[in-house]
Motif scaffolding. Sequence first.
Motif, PDB file in Angstrom:
ATOM      1  N   PRO A   1       0.846  -1.200   0.000  1.00  9.80           N
ATOM      2  CA  PRO A   1       0.000   0.000   0.000  1.00  9.80           C
ATOM      3  C   PRO A   1       0.882   1.250   0.000  1.00  9.80           C
ATOM      4  O   PRO A   1       1.937   1.262   0.640  1.00  9.80           O
ATOM      5  N   CYS A   2       0.471   2.265  -0.730  1.00  7.19           N
ATOM      6  CA  CYS A   2       1.333   3.448  -0.766  1.00  7.19           C
ATOM      7  C   CYS A   2       1.096   4.365   0.433  1.00  7.19           C
ATOM      8  O   CYS A   2       1.800   5.359   0.608  1.00  7.19           O
ATOM      9  N   LYS A   3       0.098   4.029   1.240  1.00  5.42           N
ATOM     10  CA  LYS A   3      -0.097   4.773   2.498  1.00  5.42           C
ATOM     11  C   LYS A   3      -0.060   3.762   3.643  1.00  5.42           C
ATOM     12  O   LYS A   3      -0.510   2.628   3.496  1.00  5.42           O
ATOM     13  N   ASP A   4       0.471   4.198   4.766  1.00  9.52           N
ATOM     14  CA  ASP A   4       0.527   3.280   5.902  1.00  9.52           C
ATOM     15  C   ASP A   4      -0.787   3.314   6.691  1.00  9.52           C
ATOM     16  O   ASP A   4      -1.767   3.928   6.256  1.00  9.52           O
ATOM     17  N   GLU A   5      -0.806   2.674   7.839  1.00  5.99           N
ATOM     18  CA  GLU A   5      -2.034   2.525   8.622  1.00  5.99           C
ATOM     19  C   GLU A   5      -2.673   3.869   8.949  1.00  5.99           C
ATOM     20  O   GLU A   5      -3.895   3.996   9.025  1.00  5.99           O
ATOM     21  N   SER A   6      -1.833   4.879   9.142  1.00  5.08           N
ATOM     22  CA  SER A   6      -2.371   6.182   9.545  1.00  5.08           C
ATOM     23  C   SER A   6      -2.608   7.106   8.358  1.00  5.08           C
ATOM     24  O   SER A   6      -2.947   8.274   8.538  1.00  5.08           O
ATOM     25  N   GLY A   7      -2.362   6.578   7.158  1.00  6.70           N
ATOM     26  CA  GLY A   7      -2.592   7.392   5.979  1.00  6.70           C
ATOM     27  C   GLY A   7      -1.387   8.178   5.510  1.00  6.70           C
ATOM     28  O   GLY A   7      -1.438   8.902   4.516  1.00  6.70           O
ATOM     29  N   ALA A   8      -0.265   8.039   6.225  1.00  5.22           N
ATOM     30  CA  ALA A   8       0.964   8.719   5.810  1.00  5.22           C
ATOM     31  C   ALA A   8       1.631   7.904   4.698  1.00  5.22           C
ATOM     32  O   ALA A   8       1.400   6.700   4.587  1.00  5.22           O
ATOM     33  N   PRO A   9       2.443   8.576   3.873  1.00  4.64           N
ATOM     34  CA  PRO A   9       3.125   7.835   2.810  1.00  4.64           C
ATOM     35  C   PRO A   9       3.951   6.681   3.396  1.00  4.64           C
ATOM     36  O   PRO A   9       4.576   6.840   4.443  1.00  4.64           O
TER      37      PRO A   9
END
Lengths: 107, 441
Positions: A32-40
């Motif tokens: 995924p290009c974003k991690d669990e918190s939505g950061a790159p």
Amino acid sequence: MMSEEALSVKVEFSGGLELLFDNKKKYDLSIPCKDESGAPSNVAFLVRYLCDKVMKDPRKDMFVLDDTVRPGILVLINEADWELEGEDQYELQKDDHVMFVSTLHGG
Amino acid sequence: MPPSICAVCRTNRALILRPKDHSKLCRECFITVFETEIHHTILSTNLFERGERIAIGASGGKDSTVLASVLKTLNERYDYGLELMLLSIDEGIKGYRDDSLETVKRNAVQYDMPLTILGYSELYGWTMDQVVEQVGKKGNCTYCGVFRRQALDRGAARLGVKHVVTGHNADDVAETVLMNLLRGDLPRLSRTTSIVTSTPSLAPNKTGVADNTHIKRSKPLKYAYEKEIVLYAHHKQLDYFSTECIYSPEAFRGSARALIKNLERVRPSAILDVVRSGEDMARLVPGSDEGCGGACASATAAEEEVGGCGSAVGKSMASVERQLASNERAQESNLETEITLPKPSPAPSTTPAGPPLKGQKKPRSERSGGPKKKGPAKQVMGSCIKCGYLSSQAVCKACVLLEGLNKSRPKNAIEVGYEVQDVSLNSVRDELEATTLSTER
């Protein structure tokens, strides 16, 4: 959402670490290009991803200790020491090559 | 982050961050700097003589592969005039050593060096697989370490070579320093910090022919970080093999290695600092190699590097563990011996520091001389009456271990446990020591 998008990275293990990953040295991953918190997605996320999704060997502590790559394992991002690239905070780019080399194994 | 530029050429992108000084180097400059530093180590310690024939203890692992590659490069670049060859020990561990020996065979071709492989089965009549079958997985590292130490010397003697180099690196030395510090064993600490751990010229050898008791041992990579060795191998795309000995699982490894690696992450220079501290402390140890001009080095070295599990050239947590194990055992037997002494010196339990030199006996004169305690006792070296190998005892460690193995061979059918084995070994040793004492009085 953007978080559905995938990021292709090449991951390589050597120096004995491949033993923990099905004895396979090279992986072409889509993460995924974003991690669990939505950061790159950064290298810290990649390491978590490897532990959770890729590594079948139960000996996680031989790869990760205290939430980071175990001391004695070198991390090369596009051939450069990860310390030159911001360590686990380095934000992954498309087609990055991340290599984990163990110095802990004997011959 | 903008890409860093190499501190040396100021042109290429830096790929390496050096642990010792934080300098940033590109691939080419790193390789040159790494090789040049080994060259300086060799020059400043007068490690080699022109025309010398050198056997490289080769396991196929990273350290010995890098050592072989660097020595070949330097020998050609600086015209050392050395004749280099590879010497490998086959412990006889299926699924482990047989694979790494294939790597050594490829190395021999890649580096154009002759290769000799010597097996435990050939030398001792036992493969490690058989030893483990006999003694169990727990205590086998002691056997392997003692056997390997001799095996390299015997291999060298067979090749007519008087100097064996091994791939011990700065991390290995730092680990050993820490372990000896934590054990309070300064005499051993002082011996293990030296770059040359055996000095044959000081042991009389009239014939001038290489025999297995007069082999010089050295570690040219002593100041090289393990990290840089791995990076050198990586960036030069060297062909090396990494595995873990199937008989020394990760859980059994001690914590010194982890400690060193943790320290390195916080303060990378710590490794070389520990090595240097070890050298400084060595100079302060009474009767150390530094103090006696190396005269006692040859004596102790034979029992020193009992290490190197996982690779003939020392991969070392396992070897530290093994040393610890063998020391504990030696200590036990030592205590028992002292109790049986006719003149009761202070009971061992009342001497707080324990035996000054573990596993080593005081010279006879000092022992009968009563209570006066001086610095660490020096060993009196002779030859093993059974095999002729350098030994401070009448019978060398390997022969004692072998005798134990051979004695209990029939018992194998009823599965002798490690504990039982250990006891029988100690009693064998005590018997030996008792005989020595009585004949000399």
